[in-house]
Design a protein around this motif. Structure first.
Motif, PDB file in Angstrom:
ATOM      1  N   SER A   2       0.816  -1.203   0.000  1.00 25.39           N
ATOM      2  CA  SER A   2       0.000   0.000   0.000  1.00 25.39           C
ATOM      3  C   SER A   2       0.853   1.258   0.000  1.00 25.39           C
ATOM      4  CB  SER A   2      -0.892  -0.004   1.251  1.00 25.39           C
ATOM      5  OG  SER A   2      -1.528   1.232   1.412  1.00 25.39           O
ATOM      6  N   LEU A  33      -5.944 -11.092  -4.167  1.00 21.44           N
ATOM      7  CA  LEU A  33      -5.700 -10.942  -2.723  1.00 21.44           C
ATOM      8  C   LEU A  33      -4.896 -12.120  -2.186  1.00 21.44           C
ATOM      9  CD1 LEU A  33      -9.179  -9.662  -1.484  1.00 21.44           C
ATOM     10  CD2 LEU A  33      -7.073  -8.322  -1.732  1.00 21.44           C
ATOM     11  N   THR A  81     -14.432 -10.310  -0.113  1.00 18.47           N
ATOM     12  CA  THR A  81     -14.877  -9.125  -0.838  1.00 18.47           C
ATOM     13  C   THR A  81     -16.388  -9.034  -0.733  1.00 18.47           C
ATOM     14  OG1 THR A  81     -13.077  -9.380  -2.436  1.00 18.47           O
ATOM     15  CG2 THR A  81     -14.909  -7.974  -3.087  1.00 18.47           C
ATOM     16  N   GLY A 115      -8.443  -8.945   5.924  1.00 16.05           N
ATOM     17  CA  GLY A 115      -8.275  -8.560   4.526  1.00 16.05           C
ATOM     18  C   GLY A 115      -9.594  -8.632   3.788  1.00 16.05           C
ATOM     19  N   LEU A 117     -12.427  -6.766   1.830  1.00 17.79           N
ATOM     20  CA  LEU A 117     -12.747  -5.551   1.101  1.00 17.79           C
ATOM     21  C   LEU A 117     -14.232  -5.269   1.241  1.00 17.79           C
ATOM     22  CD1 LEU A 117     -10.791  -6.156  -2.236  1.00 17.79           C
ATOM     23  CD2 LEU A 117      -9.979  -5.138  -0.096  1.00 17.79           C
ATOM     24  N   ARG A 128      -8.095  -2.284  -4.870  1.00 19.10           N
ATOM     25  CA  ARG A 128      -7.524  -2.699  -3.585  1.00 19.10           C
ATOM     26  C   ARG A 128      -6.939  -4.111  -3.640  1.00 19.10           C
ATOM     27  NH1 ARG A 128     -11.318   0.929  -3.122  1.00 19.10           N
ATOM     28  NH2 ARG A 128     -11.245   2.501  -1.478  1.00 19.10           N
ATOM     29  N   ASP A 136      -1.618  -1.287  -4.461  1.00 14.48           N
ATOM     30  CA  ASP A 136      -2.395  -1.477  -3.246  1.00 14.48           C
ATOM     31  C   ASP A 136      -3.027  -2.868  -3.269  1.00 14.48           C
ATOM     32  OD1 ASP A 136      -3.713  -0.965  -0.859  1.00 14.48           O
ATOM     33  OD2 ASP A 136      -5.270   0.271  -1.764  1.00 14.48           O
ATOM     34  N   ASN A 137      -2.640  -3.720  -2.339  1.00 15.96           N
ATOM     35  CA  ASN A 137      -3.198  -5.058  -2.253  1.00 15.96           C
ATOM     36  C   ASN A 137      -3.446  -5.368  -0.783  1.00 15.96           C
ATOM     37  OD1 ASN A 137      -3.194  -8.033  -1.851  1.00 15.96           O
ATOM     38  ND2 ASN A 137      -2.979  -8.054  -4.078  1.00 15.96           N
ATOM     39  N   LYS A 138      -4.716  -5.463  -0.412  1.00 10.99           N
ATOM     40  CA  LYS A 138      -5.089  -5.689   0.986  1.00 10.99           C
ATOM     41  C   LYS A 138      -4.734  -7.091   1.456  1.00 10.99           C
ATOM     42  CE  LYS A 138      -6.548  -1.535   1.296  1.00 10.99           C
ATOM     43  NZ  LYS A 138      -5.702  -0.526   1.904  1.00 10.99           N
ATOM     44  N   GLU A 141      -1.373  -6.528   2.864  1.00 10.53           N
ATOM     45  CA  GLU A 141      -1.477  -5.827   4.149  1.00 10.53           C
ATOM     46  C   GLU A 141      -1.982  -6.729   5.266  1.00 10.53           C
ATOM     47  OE1 GLU A 141      -3.573  -2.130   3.727  1.00 10.53           O
ATOM     48  OE2 GLU A 141      -2.371  -1.572   1.987  1.00 10.53           O
ATOM     49  N   ALA A 142      -2.942  -7.596   4.982  1.00 13.72           N
ATOM     50  CA  ALA A 142      -3.469  -8.494   6.013  1.00 13.72           C
ATOM     51  C   ALA A 142      -2.408  -9.500   6.451  1.00 13.72           C
ATOM     52  CB  ALA A 142      -4.717  -9.206   5.497  1.00 13.72           C
TER      53      ALA A 142
END
Length: 158
Positions: A2, A33, A81, A115, A117, A128, A136-138, A141-142
């Motif tokens: 991100s 994701l 999602t 994670g 969305l 995302r 940006d890839n959640k 991040e998760a």
């Protein structure tokens, strides 16, 4: 990763086992994701397993079972999602997932990365779940959040 202000160094995950639990709805977004989470876990040196569930609503029950089944798991990355529609379904599913996953982490002590969305449309979700390694890839991040939490809590583990 991100473009936010969070940490960018991937923690050392050697010796850790993480379970990635991912919903099946919105296949292209979910695949991106998962790829982001797996890329992060691979880079950390952690091992991982992948479990697929039908949708975001099912993430908490799967995470609860995984966290309490007696098998060794250091953390759980949950990916889903939910796209807003014209009914209250969006609010119910999002709230159930958020509260359910929070309950799993606090009741079991197993870190759970969120994670999920929650977007107004597919375009927002796709943004995302970028497949660009610098986008940006959640999922990234998760997975990162789970690893960071495990490392932070090590000092308090007996």
């Amino acid at each position: 990763m991100s473009t936010g202000n969070g940490p960018t160094l991937i923690p050392d995950g050697r010796g850790l086992h993480i379970v990635v639990v991912a919903a099946q709805w919105h296949t292209d977004i979910m695949d991106a994701l998962i790829a982001g989470a797996v890329r992060t876990l691979d880079s950390s040196g952690a091992t991982y397993s992948l479990v697929r569930v039908p949708g975001t609503f099912e993430l908490p029950v799967a995470a609860q079972r995984i966290a309490t089944n007696g098998a060794h798991v250091d953390g759980i990355v949950t990916l889903g999602t939910v796209i807003r529609g014209g009914t209250p379904h969006f609010e119910y599913v999002c709230q159930a997932a958020a509260l359910g996953l929070t309950n799993v982490s606090t009741s079991t002590g197993v870190p759970v990365g969120f994670g999920v969305l929650t977007c107004d449309d597919v375009e927002q979700a796709a943004a995302r779940a970028s497949t660009d390694p610098h986008g940006d890839n959640k999922g990234v991040e998760a997975a990162h959040a789970v690893l960071e939490t495990i490392v932070a809590l090590r000092a308090f583990t007996s």
